[in-house]
Design a protein around this motif. Sequence first.
Motif, mmCIF file in Angstrom:
data_model
loop_
_atom_site.group_PDB
_atom_site.id
_atom_site.type_symbol
_atom_site.label_atom_id
_atom_site.label_comp_id
_atom_site.label_asym_id
_atom_site.label_seq_id
_atom_site.Cartn_x
_atom_site.Cartn_y
_atom_site.Cartn_z
ATOM 1 N N GLY A 86 21.074 -59.700 43.866
ATOM 2 C CA GLY A 86 21.571 -58.558 44.616
ATOM 3 C C GLY A 86 22.994 -58.668 45.025
ATOM 4 N N ALA A 197 15.724 -54.697 41.864
ATOM 5 C CA ALA A 197 16.554 -54.108 42.995
ATOM 6 C C ALA A 197 17.937 -53.511 42.811
ATOM 7 C CB ALA A 197 16.668 -55.270 44.207
ATOM 8 N N VAL A 200 17.254 -50.280 41.053
ATOM 9 C CA VAL A 200 16.731 -49.216 42.017
ATOM 10 C C VAL A 200 17.932 -48.655 42.868
ATOM 11 C CG1 VAL A 200 15.331 -48.771 44.193
ATOM 12 C CG2 VAL A 200 14.379 -50.122 42.127
ATOM 13 N N LYS A 203 18.254 -47.392 47.201
ATOM 14 C CA LYS A 203 16.667 -47.234 48.008
ATOM 15 C C LYS A 203 16.477 -48.789 48.186
ATOM 16 C CE LYS A 203 15.187 -42.753 46.354
ATOM 17 N NZ LYS A 203 14.040 -42.221 45.675
ATOM 18 N N ALA A 204 16.844 -49.674 47.450
ATOM 19 C CA ALA A 204 16.590 -50.915 47.643
ATOM 20 C C ALA A 204 17.446 -51.880 48.647
ATOM 21 C CB ALA A 204 16.817 -51.909 46.432
ATOM 22 N N GLU A 205 18.542 -51.004 49.176
ATOM 23 C CA GLU A 205 19.352 -51.887 50.243
ATOM 24 C C GLU A 205 18.580 -52.453 51.484
ATOM 25 O OE1 GLU A 205 22.522 -52.394 50.104
ATOM 26 O OE2 GLU A 205 22.906 -51.673 48.300
ATOM 27 N N PHE A 207 15.671 -53.522 51.477
ATOM 28 C CA PHE A 207 15.014 -54.774 50.984
ATOM 29 C C PHE A 207 15.662 -55.730 50.722
ATOM 30 C CE2 PHE A 207 13.961 -57.295 47.205
ATOM 31 C CZ PHE A 207 12.963 -58.089 47.560
ATOM 32 N N LEU A 208 17.045 -55.513 50.210
ATOM 33 C CA LEU A 208 18.213 -56.904 49.996
ATOM 34 C C LEU A 208 18.913 -57.278 51.374
ATOM 35 C CD1 LEU A 208 19.970 -55.229 46.966
ATOM 36 C CD2 LEU A 208 18.381 -57.111 47.099
#
Length: 487
Positions: A86, A197, A200, A203-205, A207-208
């Motif tokens: 990430g 991630a 994506v 939108k994955a920020e 989660f990361l």
Amino acid sequence: MTSLSTPSPARPTRRGPRWLRSFGVQVTAALVLGVVAGLIARQLGEPGGQPNGLTATLSTIGQSYVSLLKAAVIPLVFLAIVSSIGNLRRVSNAARLAGRTLLWFAITAFIAVSIGIALGVVLQPGSRASHGELAASDPGVTATWWNFLIGLVPSNFAGAQVNTHVEVVDGAATATSSVAFNVLQVIVVAAAIGIAALKVGRKAEPFLAFTDSALKIVQRVLWWIIRLAPLGTFALIANAIASYGWTTIGSLAWFVFAVYLGLAIVLFVVYPIIVRGNGLSIRQYYSGVWPAVQLGFVSRSSIGTLPLTQRVVERNLGVPSGYASFAAPLGATTKMDGCAAIYPAIAAIFVAQFYGLQLNLLQYLLIIVVSVVGSAATAGTTGAIVMLTLTLSTLGLPLDGVGLLLAVDAILDMGRTAVNVAGQALVPTIVAKREGILDLDLYNAPRSGEPFSEADEAAAERADTDATVDGGEPQETASRDTVSQPA
């Protein structure tokens, strides 16, 4: 008029002399006391055919410490791989950096395994071993290329498998089950999630960000475990002496000498040449990386040392955070000059010489290929038995020869892991220098020489507290002080 003044920060309470609080002193003392305790335990014998109380206690403490390290491996590997991939979103030319990193992994592995082969051929450790004092045994684990490739395919999301053992005593069957994790499968799953991630995007920020936070929590727990390293070292060394004694270990003296000579050549000759050849100070490299090397020596785990390795790479050696957070976890799982290059090369030659088998040129070339390509088989955990069995099975050598070397594995594993960690810090430093992104001011900054000081810990905690601003981007600190302890 009342004047207000800012109170000066309270100095940490001293808990004894500074030298006594030194991590290096504690580990050295643990090694010496471990040898003494092991000799005492061996003299007590085995009353009734059972281990005496001291031996049983040492074994329990040592196994418990190793179990603690292993318990932290799976969450640390998963979070570190996802977070490192990430973090590539913050690095320009990420694909180029990743390719250069893998290339230097292969170059240094090739040099290390070549040195191992040369020492095995010249010193002939297998021909010098006493056949009467060594007995072959089942290594307990067997690695082949087919099993290695199959093992890359995850059987489930967590890479977990349930092992059931049935024991029949007096006609009554007792079944015990245990859950084990395939670290290679965890790496594959984590890599897939990290890449997804990145694909994506925004939108994955969240989660990361959660992954980065969870990784810091796991690293803090792991640091607590690492601080127990002197106790674990004491018990593991003492148990090795009590279990095997000097007779068996002495019969493998030439093998131990060959391995440690190879490790020393790589660590103190090859690495300095590479550092100097890239225009960097050898002294600054060693003073910067030494805290991680020292911890790798006592913890015997590249993954366990990962938090400190990444910290010295960033804060001592001047590698940018975005690249270091990718290269350090990748190296901790795949960059093994000690476990996957020097050791299996010398050990395979030892087994061949012990059994009177002649290796041909093709088999020597296969040793090189296995070491350069198959490093991921070790997966950063303690020990190199998997890599050795993979090498022996590729060469067609007796796998039970691994049992010949188990008596000294704990002693060798310390040096192997130290070299692993040094190489894991070297490669990102060299790549960063060649790509023009290395902070030379930070690399050449003076260092206190006290890798685990309380001041460094406080500074690390403050840096972590203030590290994210403006949407989670890392903030550069103005201080050039080196921090060597993981937060």
